[in-house]
Design an enzyme around this catalytic site. Structure first.
Site, PDB file in Angstrom:
ATOM      1  N   GLY A   1       0.793  -1.163  -0.144  1.00 49.86           N
ATOM      2  CA  GLY A   1      -0.023  -0.033   0.127  1.00 49.86           C
ATOM      3  C   GLY A   1       0.879   1.139  -0.080  1.00 49.86           C
ATOM      4  CB  ALA A   2       4.310   1.689  -1.328  1.00 54.19           C
ATOM      5  CB  ALA A   3       0.955   4.792  -3.959  1.00 58.21           C
TER       6      ALA A   3
ATOM      7  NE  ARG B   1     -18.158  -2.142   7.454  1.00 61.99           N
ATOM      8  CZ  ARG B   1     -18.422  -2.872   8.696  1.00 61.99           C
ATOM      9  NH1 ARG B   1     -17.647  -2.894   9.657  1.00 61.99           N
ATOM     10  NH2 ARG B   1     -19.602  -3.195   8.749  1.00 61.99           N
TER      11      ARG B   1
ATOM     12  CB  VAL C   1      -0.323  -1.222   9.255  1.00 59.25           C
ATOM     13  CG1 VAL C   1      -1.028   0.157   9.537  1.00 59.25           C
ATOM     14  CG2 VAL C   1       1.133  -1.255  10.025  1.00 59.25           C
TER      15      VAL C   1
ATOM     16  CG  ASN D   1      -7.392  -1.562  10.841  1.00 59.81           C
ATOM     17  OD1 ASN D   1      -6.724  -2.291  11.544  1.00 59.81           O
ATOM     18  ND2 ASN D   1      -7.430  -0.311  10.932  1.00 59.81           N
TER      19      ASN D   1
ATOM     20  NE  ARG E   1      -5.828   6.447  17.741  1.00 55.50           N
ATOM     21  CZ  ARG E   1      -6.065   5.803  16.855  1.00 55.50           C
ATOM     22  NH1 ARG E   1      -6.782   4.519  17.272  1.00 55.50           N
ATOM     23  NH2 ARG E   1      -6.367   6.205  15.762  1.00 55.50           N
TER      24      ARG E   1
ATOM     25  CG  HIS F   1      -6.223  -1.694  15.649  1.00 58.47           C
ATOM     26  ND1 HIS F   1      -5.998  -0.581  16.445  1.00 58.47           N
ATOM     27  CD2 HIS F   1      -6.521  -1.517  14.559  1.00 58.47           C
ATOM     28  CE1 HIS F   1      -6.072   0.380  15.757  1.00 58.47           C
ATOM     29  NE2 HIS F   1      -6.362   0.136  14.368  1.00 58.47           N
TER      30      HIS F   1
END
Length: 327
Positions: free
Chosen positions: A11-13, A92, A129, A131, A162, A187
Site C-alpha cells: 500500500g506504498a502509495a 470498507r 497495519v 485493518n 493514544r 485493534h
C-alpha cells in the site's frame, strides 16, 4: 556502515505510507547507522502514483536509502525482505458487511503470506497495519507455514500511544513519566485499555484518577479514537498510524526500555487464558530482536470480562474466514 536491510511496504502509495516511508529512509525505524532498501508494493492502477513517491524519496537524498524497488508483484516486493509492513488493505465500502470486508482482505493477505513464505528472509519481521489488522496478520501467518508464527505481528501501538496521551492529559504529566500502559486484544472498538498496572511518576495510575473516569471516559475514548479522527478529519489516522508502526518495529528490532513494556498484537501461546493461535494484543518486552509476553499480571473480574469480550470478537473474525485459512 552496516549492510543494507530490505524493508517491504505494501500500500506504498497510500496515505499512511506517505507518512511512513520518508521516516524509515531517514533512519527513524532501524537507527541512524542502518541503510535500507525500500521494496514498495502497490496495486497496478497505483503504480504511477507510487513512481511519484519514489521520485520524492530520491529527491530527499537520504544517506541511509540504499535503493528503491517499485512493483505490483508480491514475489518481487518480498524478495529477501528482512522487515515487512503490510499497510495496504481493502477499506470498507458503502453497504459492505463486516464479513465481506474480512473476505476481501483474506484474499489479499493470503497472497502476501504465501509470497513472504516463498521469497522473504526466513528471519523476516512482519507488522500488519491494514485493518482488520489482527485477523489479517493471522491470515498471512497461516499462509506462511515455513516462517515462525512469532514473526507475524499486528499493530496495537497506535492504541497504546493514544492511551498514553489520554492519561498524560488527564494527570497533567509528561508522557515520558508514564510506564506500563496496556492494550489487550483486538485493534477494534472491543480492545481493552487497561490501567491496572500503569504507573504515573512511579505511582499507580488508578490512584490518581477516579474509577468513573476510567470506565466511562478513558476506556471508550481510547476504543473509539479512530472513529473520532475520521469524524474530525474526514479521513482515517495516517501520520499517527505511521508513527506507531515505526515505534513498533523499532522496539521489536532494537529493544524496549528497561522497566516498561509495549502493546503488540502477537501469536497467543495461551498466556492469560487467551486461545492459542489468535493474534491478540499483550504486554510485551523486546530484546535481541525478539519479543516475549510479560507474565504474572493480576487479572481482576473487570479486566477478565473485557479481555474475554475482545477475544470473542477475534474468534468470530477468524471463524468468518475459516474456509480461507490453510489447515
Amino acid at each position: 556502515m552496516k549492510a543494507p536491510v530490505r524493508v517491504t511496504v505494501t500500500g506504498a502509495a497510500g496515505q499512511i505510507s506517505y507518512s511512513l516511508l520518508f521516516r524509515i529512509a531517514a533512519g527513524d525505524m532501524l537507527g541512524k547507522d542502518q541503510p535500507v532498501i525500500l521494496q514498495l508494493l502497490e496495486i497496478t492502477p497505483a503504480l504511477k502514483a507510487l513512481q511519484g513517491v519514489a521520485m520524492e524519496l530520491d529527491d530527499c537524498a537520504f544517506p541511509l536509502l540504499a535503493g528503491i524497488v517499485t512493483t505490483d508483484d508480491p514475489s518481487v516486493a518480498f524478495k529477501d525482505s528482512d522487515y515487512a509492513l503490510l499497510v495496504g488493505a481493502r477499506p470498507r465500502g458503502p453497504g459492505m458487511e463486516r464479513k465481506d470486508l474480512l473476505a476481501a482482505n483474506a484474499a489479499i493477505f493470503s497472497v502476501q503470506g504465501k509470497a513472504i513464505n516463498d521469497h522473504a528472509s526466513k528471519n523476516i519481521k512482519v507488522l500488519v497495519v491494514g485493518n482488520p489488522a489482527n485477523t489479517n496478520a493471522l491470515i498471512a501467518q497461516r499462509n506462511a507455514p515455513d516462517i515462525s508464527p512469532r514473526q507475524f505481528t499486528a499493530m496495537t501501538r497506535l492504541d497504546h500511544n493514544r492511551a498514553l496521551s489520554q492519561l498524560a492529559t488527564k494527570t497533567g504529566t509528561s508522557i515520558n513519566n508514564i510506564t506500563k500502559a496496556l492494550i489487550w486484544g483486538n485493534h477494534s472498538s472491543t480492545q481493552y485499555p487497561d490501567l491496572h498496572n500503569t504507573l504515573v511518576d512511579g505511582k499507580p495510575a488508578l490512584s490518581l484518577v477516579d474509577q468513573a473516569w476510567y470506565e466511562s471516559d478513558y476506556i471508550p475514548t481510547v476504543q473509539q479514537r479512530g472513529a473520532a479522527i475520521i469524524a474530525a478529519r474526514g479521513a482515517s489516522s495516517a501520520a499517527s498510524a505511521a508513527n506507531a508502526a515505526i515505534n513498533h518495529i523499532r522496539d521489536w528490532a532494537l529493544g524496549t526500555p528497561a522497566n516498561d513494556w509495549v502493546s503488540m498484537g502477537v501469536y497467543s501461546d495461551g498466556s492469560y487464558g487467551i486461545e492459542k493461535g489468535l493474534i491478540y494484543s499483550f504486554p510485551c518486552v523486546c530484546k535481541n530482536g525478539d519479543w516475549e509476553i510479560v507474565q504474572g499480571l493480576d487479572i481482576n473480574e473487570f479486566s477478565r470480562a473485557k479481555m474475554t469480550a475482545t477475544e470473542k470478537e477475534l474468534q468470530e473474525e477468524r471463524d468468518a474466514v475459516k474456509e480461507l485459512l490453510p489447515a
